[in-house]
Write a protein that holds these residues in place. Sequence first.
Motif, mmCIF file in Angstrom:
data_model
loop_
_atom_site.group_PDB
_atom_site.id
_atom_site.type_symbol
_atom_site.label_atom_id
_atom_site.label_comp_id
_atom_site.label_asym_id
_atom_site.label_seq_id
_atom_site.Cartn_x
_atom_site.Cartn_y
_atom_site.Cartn_z
ATOM 1 N N LEU A 52 7.200 -14.986 0.699
ATOM 2 C CA LEU A 52 7.555 -13.912 -0.229
ATOM 3 C C LEU A 52 6.888 -12.623 0.246
ATOM 4 N N VAL A 53 7.655 -11.527 0.221
ATOM 5 C CA VAL A 53 7.125 -10.218 0.623
ATOM 6 C C VAL A 53 7.140 -9.284 -0.576
ATOM 7 N N LEU A 54 5.982 -8.730 -0.904
ATOM 8 C CA LEU A 54 5.888 -7.706 -1.938
ATOM 9 C C LEU A 54 5.996 -6.360 -1.231
ATOM 10 N N ALA A 55 7.202 -5.786 -1.245
ATOM 11 C CA ALA A 55 7.451 -4.511 -0.566
ATOM 12 C C ALA A 55 6.994 -3.386 -1.484
ATOM 13 N N LEU A 56 5.783 -2.910 -1.255
ATOM 14 C CA LEU A 56 5.123 -1.954 -2.145
ATOM 15 C C LEU A 56 5.246 -0.531 -1.613
ATOM 16 N N PHE A 57 5.585 0.396 -2.512
ATOM 17 C CA PHE A 57 5.620 1.804 -2.118
ATOM 18 C C PHE A 57 5.070 2.663 -3.250
ATOM 19 N N ASP A 58 4.763 3.915 -2.945
ATOM 20 C CA ASP A 58 4.246 4.868 -3.916
ATOM 21 C C ASP A 58 5.410 5.396 -4.744
ATOM 22 N N ALA A 59 5.434 5.084 -6.032
ATOM 23 C CA ALA A 59 6.553 5.454 -6.894
ATOM 24 C C ALA A 59 6.680 6.960 -7.095
ATOM 25 N N THR A 60 5.631 7.713 -6.775
ATOM 26 C CA THR A 60 5.711 9.176 -6.908
ATOM 27 C C THR A 60 6.459 9.790 -5.731
ATOM 28 N N LYS A 61 6.760 8.950 -4.728
ATOM 29 C CA LYS A 61 7.483 9.425 -3.550
ATOM 30 C C LYS A 61 8.830 8.705 -3.449
ATOM 31 N N GLN A 62 9.591 9.058 -2.465
ATOM 32 C CA GLN A 62 10.895 8.420 -2.253
ATOM 33 C C GLN A 62 10.701 6.989 -1.744
ATOM 34 N N ILE A 63 11.679 6.129 -2.046
ATOM 35 C CA ILE A 63 11.623 4.769 -1.510
ATOM 36 C C ILE A 63 11.761 4.853 0.003
ATOM 37 N N PRO A 64 10.830 4.237 0.753
ATOM 38 C CA PRO A 64 10.878 4.302 2.223
ATOM 39 C C PRO A 64 12.191 3.732 2.758
#
Length: 443
Positions: free
Chosen positions: A301-313
Amino acid sequence: MDNKTIYALSTAWGKSGVAVIRVSGANALDVITKMTSLETVSLKPRYAYVTSILHTVSRETIDKAVVLYFKSPHSFTGEDCVEIQCHGSKAVVYTVLESLSALPDFRLAEPGEFSKRAFYNGKMDLTEAEGLADLIDAETKAQHKTALNQMEGGLKTLYDRWRDELLTVLAYLEAYIDFPDEDIPESKKESILNTVFKLIKEIDEHLKTSKYGERLREGFRVVIAGPANAGKSSLLNLLAGRRAAIVSNIEGTTRDALDVYTDVGGFPVIFTDTAGLRETTDKVEKKGVKITKEKISKADLVLALFDATKQIPPIFLTKPNKKTLLIGNKADKISFKHRSILEKKCRLISVKTGEGVETLLQEIAKKVETSFDVPTSAPLTRLRYKEALKGCVQNLRDFSFEKEIELSAEDIRLAVRELGKITGRVEVDEILDKIFSAFCIGK
């Protein structure tokens, strides 16, 4: 294996309330006669005696301890055994062991030697011995349950039944080899073929449980991946319940993959923090990014984490799959409008406030439980079992009445031998040392 009496500390080394020192062998009662004032004539097996422990050389009192005697063959090893339950002071334990070393024909046990002697004395087979080793290493409820089942003979019973059925077949075949003028009745041929086909089917089904055993041993792998400063290390620390990874606002702080072993719903789970996915000229960070991609490819399982204040990578905008969860962190810093847009595309959490983390953990737990697919029977737990069973099935598939009966009998004989390799019912000295060397000393 020699005939000397062995001894070892069976509890963990270090300061503790009680330490257990185990002695096994023909001269085990010398511990009673030379290190206590107890009379062996009146000594009752399995009774606890409180007595002073004396040094075999200086005769000074080492400690006040509890002593138990287990008479052969009713002991763990099948030999005479004595247990000294003394105070867990390092000085006390060291002095007791030193005193035992002075006794004639006594020596310190090798790793796993107590269990090895139990095997040689018929107290357990190899599957039960390895189940005991797994029980000692068990860290989760599922590992504990599986190991206990195996230690109590779950696999032994199954493999011995298969072996007994094949030995019956072999006995019939060898009887007809001894009397070549007699033809095997068609009814007997049909009965033997039915037995062989039935066992092939049962073993094939059992082999399918190896995935459960391997995953139980290796753990369910959850990789936290994403751009630098997305909060991966903070999420790892929150999921692990401790500060396992360094957290910093400096991009590229995490250069390597960090594994944290946890228990989720009774199953072993490995959470992995990884280096941020980004283009970089730093040679060390480049290696970290490469390792990240390798971890992602092997993850359950991969938790694809990004900063929600920015655009989705862009890397996370590809077609979603079952093994990837897209997660936006820092949900506490976004507007209501932005939140309503993101909620349609991903899960939102805030590592800082804890928002959504419990729900995420519950979702992970469901995926973990589903992936393990607990078998109804005792699962196949080790690679060597798997290889032996594959060999057994192959020999059974080679079996046929279309060839010489001697060759047919040899197919069954080889299948029986493969099963014997698992339980130790054949000459397997070459693998015994490897198996028992993995045990701790005193076990």
